[in-house]
Design a protein around this motif. Structure first.
Motif, PDB file in Angstrom:
ATOM      1  N   GLU A  58       0.829  -1.204   0.000  1.00 28.09           N
ATOM      2  CA  GLU A  58       0.000   0.000   0.000  1.00 28.09           C
ATOM      3  C   GLU A  58       0.864   1.255   0.000  1.00 28.09           C
ATOM      4  OE1 GLU A  58      -3.201  -0.254   2.861  1.00 28.09           O
ATOM      5  OE2 GLU A  58      -3.409  -2.375   2.375  1.00 28.09           O
ATOM      6  N   VAL A  59       1.444   1.493  -1.156  1.00 28.51           N
ATOM      7  CA  VAL A  59       2.301   2.669  -1.337  1.00 28.51           C
ATOM      8  C   VAL A  59       2.014   3.287  -2.693  1.00 28.51           C
ATOM      9  CG1 VAL A  59       4.291   1.911   0.032  1.00 28.51           C
ATOM     10  CG2 VAL A  59       4.083   1.215  -2.372  1.00 28.51           C
ATOM     11  N   GLU A  60       2.550   4.484  -2.874  1.00 22.54           N
ATOM     12  CA  GLU A  60       2.752   5.014  -4.226  1.00 22.54           C
ATOM     13  C   GLU A  60       4.229   4.873  -4.557  1.00 22.54           C
ATOM     14  OE1 GLU A  60       1.199   8.953  -5.063  1.00 22.54           O
ATOM     15  OE2 GLU A  60      -0.152   8.690  -3.361  1.00 22.54           O
ATOM     16  N   ILE A  61       4.522   4.630  -5.821  1.00 25.59           N
ATOM     17  CA  ILE A  61       5.929   4.587  -6.247  1.00 25.59           C
ATOM     18  C   ILE A  61       6.142   5.677  -7.288  1.00 25.59           C
ATOM     19  CG2 ILE A  61       7.789   3.167  -7.209  1.00 25.59           C
ATOM     20  CD1 ILE A  61       6.366   0.691  -6.243  1.00 25.59           C
ATOM     21  N   PRO A  62       6.498   6.876  -6.842  1.00 23.76           N
ATOM     22  CA  PRO A  62       6.620   7.995  -7.795  1.00 23.76           C
ATOM     23  C   PRO A  62       7.754   7.800  -8.803  1.00 23.76           C
ATOM     24  CG  PRO A  62       6.329   8.804  -5.556  1.00 23.76           C
ATOM     25  CD  PRO A  62       6.604   7.329  -5.460  1.00 23.76           C
ATOM     26  N   PHE A  63       8.822   7.113  -8.397  1.00 25.20           N
ATOM     27  CA  PHE A  63       9.882   6.872  -9.386  1.00 25.20           C
ATOM     28  C   PHE A  63      10.859   5.793  -8.948  1.00 25.20           C
ATOM     29  CE2 PHE A  63      11.689  10.355  -6.799  1.00 25.20           C
ATOM     30  CZ  PHE A  63      12.952   9.859  -6.505  1.00 25.20           C
ATOM     31  N   ILE A  64      11.582   5.313  -9.968  1.00 23.54           N
ATOM     32  CA  ILE A  64      12.722   4.421  -9.770  1.00 23.54           C
ATOM     33  C   ILE A  64      13.961   5.184 -10.210  1.00 23.54           C
ATOM     34  CG2 ILE A  64      13.809   2.276 -10.581  1.00 23.54           C
ATOM     35  CD1 ILE A  64      10.808   1.353 -11.155  1.00 23.54           C
ATOM     36  N   LEU A  65      15.001   5.079  -9.413  1.00 19.09           N
ATOM     37  CA  LEU A  65      16.237   5.791  -9.739  1.00 19.09           C
ATOM     38  C   LEU A  65      17.371   4.787  -9.857  1.00 19.09           C
ATOM     39  CD1 LEU A  65      17.489   9.049  -8.027  1.00 19.09           C
ATOM     40  CD2 LEU A  65      19.017   7.083  -8.234  1.00 19.09           C
ATOM     41  N   SER A  66      18.229   5.008 -10.845  1.00 16.30           N
ATOM     42  CA  SER A  66      19.361   4.098 -10.982  1.00 16.30           C
ATOM     43  C   SER A  66      20.604   4.832 -11.467  1.00 16.30           C
ATOM     44  CB  SER A  66      19.027   2.969 -11.966  1.00 16.30           C
ATOM     45  OG  SER A  66      20.143   2.101 -12.085  1.00 16.30           O
ATOM     46  N   ASN A  67      21.751   4.308 -11.090  1.00 13.04           N
ATOM     47  CA  ASN A  67      23.009   4.836 -11.607  1.00 13.04           C
ATOM     48  C   ASN A  67      23.352   4.218 -12.967  1.00 13.04           C
ATOM     49  OD1 ASN A  67      23.249   2.432 -10.172  1.00 13.04           O
ATOM     50  ND2 ASN A  67      25.457   2.688  -9.861  1.00 13.04           N
ATOM     51  N   HIS A  68      22.504   3.311 -13.439  1.00 12.78           N
ATOM     52  CA  HIS A  68      22.678   2.725 -14.766  1.00 12.78           C
ATOM     53  C   HIS A  68      21.348   2.785 -15.518  1.00 12.78           C
ATOM     54  CE1 HIS A  68      26.640   1.229 -13.782  1.00 12.78           C
ATOM     55  NE2 HIS A  68      26.156   0.767 -12.648  1.00 12.78           N
ATOM     56  N   ASN A  69      21.431   2.517 -16.795  1.00 10.05           N
ATOM     57  CA  ASN A  69      20.209   2.552 -17.595  1.00 10.05           C
ATOM     58  C   ASN A  69      19.629   1.151 -17.848  1.00 10.05           C
ATOM     59  OD1 ASN A  69      18.566   4.613 -18.585  1.00 10.05           O
ATOM     60  ND2 ASN A  69      20.306   5.552 -19.651  1.00 10.05           N
ATOM     61  N   VAL A  88      20.535   8.510 -12.868  1.00  9.48           N
ATOM     62  CA  VAL A  88      21.466   9.447 -12.242  1.00  9.48           C
ATOM     63  C   VAL A  88      22.810   8.745 -12.074  1.00  9.48           C
ATOM     64  CG1 VAL A  88      21.894  10.922 -10.243  1.00  9.48           C
ATOM     65  CG2 VAL A  88      19.540  10.512 -10.983  1.00  9.48           C
ATOM     66  N   PRO A  89      23.694   8.909 -13.060  1.00 11.50           N
ATOM     67  CA  PRO A  89      25.007   8.251 -12.958  1.00 11.50           C
ATOM     68  C   PRO A  89      25.705   8.678 -11.672  1.00 11.50           C
ATOM     69  CG  PRO A  89      24.707   9.277 -15.109  1.00 11.50           C
ATOM     70  CD  PRO A  89      23.595   9.761 -14.249  1.00 11.50           C
ATOM     71  N   PHE A  90      26.515   7.772 -11.157  1.00 10.72           N
ATOM     72  CA  PHE A  90      27.121   8.020  -9.855  1.00 10.72           C
ATOM     73  C   PHE A  90      28.538   7.486  -9.879  1.00 10.72           C
ATOM     74  CE2 PHE A  90      27.719   7.765  -5.315  1.00 10.72           C
ATOM     75  CZ  PHE A  90      26.881   8.744  -4.797  1.00 10.72           C
ATOM     76  N   ASN A  91      29.507   8.357  -9.659  1.00  5.81           N
ATOM     77  CA  ASN A  91      30.882   7.879  -9.590  1.00  5.81           C
ATOM     78  C   ASN A  91      31.708   8.834  -8.744  1.00  5.81           C
ATOM     79  OD1 ASN A  91      31.602  10.107 -11.331  1.00  5.81           O
ATOM     80  ND2 ASN A  91      30.652   8.893 -12.993  1.00  5.81           N
ATOM     81  N   LYS A  92      32.954   8.528  -8.604  1.00  6.38           N
ATOM     82  CA  LYS A  92      33.802   9.323  -7.725  1.00  6.38           C
ATOM     83  C   LYS A  92      33.772  10.797  -8.089  1.00  6.38           C
ATOM     84  CE  LYS A  92      37.217   6.023  -6.112  1.00  6.38           C
ATOM     85  NZ  LYS A  92      38.498   5.405  -6.454  1.00  6.38           N
ATOM     86  N   GLU A  93      33.774  11.053  -9.380  1.00  5.89           N
ATOM     87  CA  GLU A  93      33.895  12.443  -9.821  1.00  5.89           C
ATOM     88  C   GLU A  93      32.618  13.254  -9.563  1.00  5.89           C
ATOM     89  OE1 GLU A  93      35.130   9.856 -11.711  1.00  5.89           O
ATOM     90  OE2 GLU A  93      37.057  10.366 -10.808  1.00  5.89           O
ATOM     91  N   ASN A  94      31.495  12.643  -9.841  1.00  9.95           N
ATOM     92  CA  ASN A  94      30.253  13.423  -9.805  1.00  9.95           C
ATOM     93  C   ASN A  94      29.442  13.233  -8.530  1.00  9.95           C
ATOM     94  OD1 ASN A  94      28.970  10.968  -9.938  1.00  9.95           O
ATOM     95  ND2 ASN A  94      27.577  11.577 -11.602  1.00  9.95           N
TER      96      ASN A  94
END
Lengths: 283, 283, 283, 283
Positions: free
Chosen positions: C113-124, C140-146
């Motif tokens: 019993e939730v809403e799921i407004p979005f899924i987020l990933s560092n990969h596609n 949303v890519p994620f690495n040391k630099e960013n």
């Protein structure tokens, strides 16, 4: 090519040695061997996985030799399977989503080495899930009046798509002897109780009424007697007085998914053999 | 003194508040409270453990007030137990050693807060174990011919030693309605299957024949219908095709010991209530 | 309306009576109450579900009274939740499909019993699954630099969509203190071992190397120390010498799905409280 | 006579066939065969149970042939065991009763096919249990000062009574390298956690502090590194926030008894092989 050989025959001395010797002589390397003797029935079961030297390998020739030199002498029932093509699995469903979602998610995750040519249902409710996963969906209504017709339609589809085995993913309809005889030990059902307790309809309700502290699920091959076929896999979970029937159903869904998928995987991997309405499950 | 109060009555609004208010007014501090509502039956169950201020504490007076101010208004069934004396437990056995050894080992390890005034058996085989643990042993043969006599002897012993409850540690005899009525929900049996599957004799044999992948054990209160009384505790273990009936029996023994001892402990701790042939098991 | 009240405070005599009396006085009927005392820490925990008479019911007023008459006196931490709106859950994933498929299948089956407004990933890689289930997907890519940039983007999305809690469905990235502090005890992670064994990377490899006979999974709230947050749920399954690391991974997937989904359900149902880096899980 | 053969050697093609052929040539009938290949280590393991034709059977001759024709060619480690004499098991204890009671009850019930020449303890507390079961009891105090002396006394007893293997039934003392080297993979310990979690002292306290939802027990062969030897058997049970450390200890006792006795049974039945600090456990 990995080749799986399944054998059962009357037990007798020297049989492992004879089979392994035969394989070795034919340039096969045994990479796995498991065996079981059903003492009360005096039956020997064996599953072996063999890798053959490619130069020598002619499957049809090997099968001919196997029958001639081994099987006829020892009165063996046997089958040989190679891993170069996936079996074709049809899924039958009614209105419950959880087992269908689970099987399709595993399929799309690469967990089940099968093809799924179609999903069949007596209702249209789950068509959107088939669509979501891009699998053909056939709606074959089923009731007292159209039973014979409907079954003909089912059989035609099974034949047309060259189906190897059927999974009843909470199909909720009794399957007829005709279908069962066409697919002996090739129809897998999930029953939502630890059989033989609570066979038949509404097992969670019956379990609740009896006040059990454990509920279960059972995957089994379908035979003509309802919920009485050879058991492939069972699992259970604890419940308490504080769980309602609805809670049983929710907890049970997770069991059903797991117990069904384990049964399906064992079948796909050729790890099941049936004898005397019981299964031998190889490791 | 720690005082445990068990209540069940028709469910209605405000009942927790009323009971806790009554206890508080009588200088009791609630150190534990658990409650359950059986919605289909509309029955409220509660178990609470209370510590009273010593100066104010008069158990008989409290009981009188409880009945007058609370129980009669709410139509409560209730009981109050203090921890100043241990209940008296009789053990009935036949020829199987494992449950008897287990109960006596736990008893001597201080795990069971009971007295064990005697062990009774229809055979003499386990007398040496009773001797080994220094517990009186009575041999009361039991067969078709002497049934009435034997039961009289049993009842006389139970009365003489002021027994509170009976544990059938693989007693293997059917207990009569007379005994059951004298000890309602006070006779604990261990059955070697996950009931309701495989009630009656030789459950391991039946489980083997059916080809189950799980075997179990069930402790339950004895009622007149065989193996159909309220279930206290169940547990299971996995088996495979490679297990013989003898293997089932050996694996089952460990289940039986644990499931029986858990049932006995719950009973001793006053954590069980029975309603509609089911148990509420408090945590 | 069903209203859930969670309380914890220093333990003292009479507290259950006081709380239930307060609720009753305010025309609330307690339909569920569970309580726990952490004796070593001397802290009292309580979860109660209350139904109010509609005419009298003014949630804000009730909260004001609760704070004034109860909470300030007893030094309570408390929260009150009504069931008229579902919490908003964001799912963070990397490349593993099984937990995502499982959560979305349960969601679409009406189990969460939730809403799921979005899924987020560092990969596609898993975008197609989000598409398949019609849920917005943000890469949303994620690495040391960013790292700092990426986290800002994450926080902006969480804020924009008014997210209540986050599920790390095998996210495989370390979450920063900034995010954790914005969502204290509101980020649920699944770790693929029975913690505290095999914290950190590659737990199945470590378990294989150690030769354990049991593998497990743990869902827990995320804290700054890696894999050391309060445990919500754990489960295990047996393995043998014959299982390869790949087998561990396959068997483990089923555990991960179940243990994560149970943790998520408990959180949604407001059945978890956190204290001293441990959870109280109400029934 | 039933003869059990254990083999491990570098893996290579044809090995099963060669071994079974050798046995068959020597008039042995294989009644059980299980095999395992540790792929990363490239090691082949096999356990087979053979019945020989009595007229031909000369164990010493068979062993000589086995070494000459088979073992030296394949670089095998191997051992052969007949079931005509029971191994001799010494039990080491400190002050905890439950594992000792459990082992002795199983022994007296005919469940363990061993002799128990003596029980040894660093305390006198459990002497009465040894007396109760009529087993010799030796009190060998053990402390920092007398360590070397005490160990000499232990070794003398082990030698005098021709002990085959040692069970540490909650012995609570660290065993020295000298003893371990005399009994390599022949000292079985029970540790009261699911290793590798909570190695060392007071695992239940550590588990309670960490807030785990599962506690476990592990039986393993003793090596010089504390609680790091090859694991034979593990099992777990669930706990909740409502369990105190004392509850952990009580629940844990049942686990310890079962996990230790299973480990001991597997060892007695020659179903364990050790390699790379891991065990192969045959079925």
């Amino acid at each position: 090519m990995k080749t799986t050989i399944l054998i059962h025959c009357p037990d007798q001395a020297g049989i492992i040695c004879t089979v392994t010797g035969f394989i070795s002589k034919n340039k096969g390397n045994i990479v796995y061997l498991d065996q079981h003797v059903d003492k009360p029935a005096n039956v020997f079961f064996m599953r072996t996985v063999v890798e053959f030297e490619e130069d020598y390998y002619d499957l049809d020739h090997f099968k001919t030799l196997f029958q001639k030199e081994l099987a006829s002498t020892y009165n063996m029932q046997w089958s040989i399977h190679t891993d170069d093509k996936s079996p074709k699995m049809a899924i039958f469903v009614s209105k419950y989503k959880h087992c269908l979602y689970d099987l399709l998610s595993r399929y799309r995750s690469g967990e089940l080495e099968v093809e799924i040519p179609f999903i069949l249902s007596n209702h249209n409710d789950l068509r959107h899930i088939a669509d979501q996963f891009n699998i053909p969906f056939f709606h074959v209504p089923f009731n007292k009046e159209n039973r014979v017709e409907a079954e003909k339609e089912q059989l035609a589809l099974l034949e047309k798509y060259d189906i190897d085995f059927i999974v009843l993913a909470r199909y909720m309809q009794i399957v007829s002897g005709t279908l069962i005889n066409k697919f002996p030990n090739k129809i897998i059902n999930i029953h939502h109780s630890f059989l033989p307790a609570f066979a038949g309809a509404k097992p969670y309700h019956a379990a609740f009424k009896r006040g059990v502290k454990i509920i279960g699920a059972t995957s089994h091959y379908v035979t003509e007697e309802l919920d009485a076929g050879p058991i492939i896999e069972q699992d259970v979970t604890t419940v308490t007085h504080s769980h309602s029937i609805e809670d049983f159903i929710v907890k049970g869904r997770d069991l059903e998914k797991i117990v069904l998928s384990r049964g399906v995987k064992l079948h796909i991997a050729r790890k099941t053999m049936v004898y005397n309405n019981k299964t031998v499950i190889f490791s």
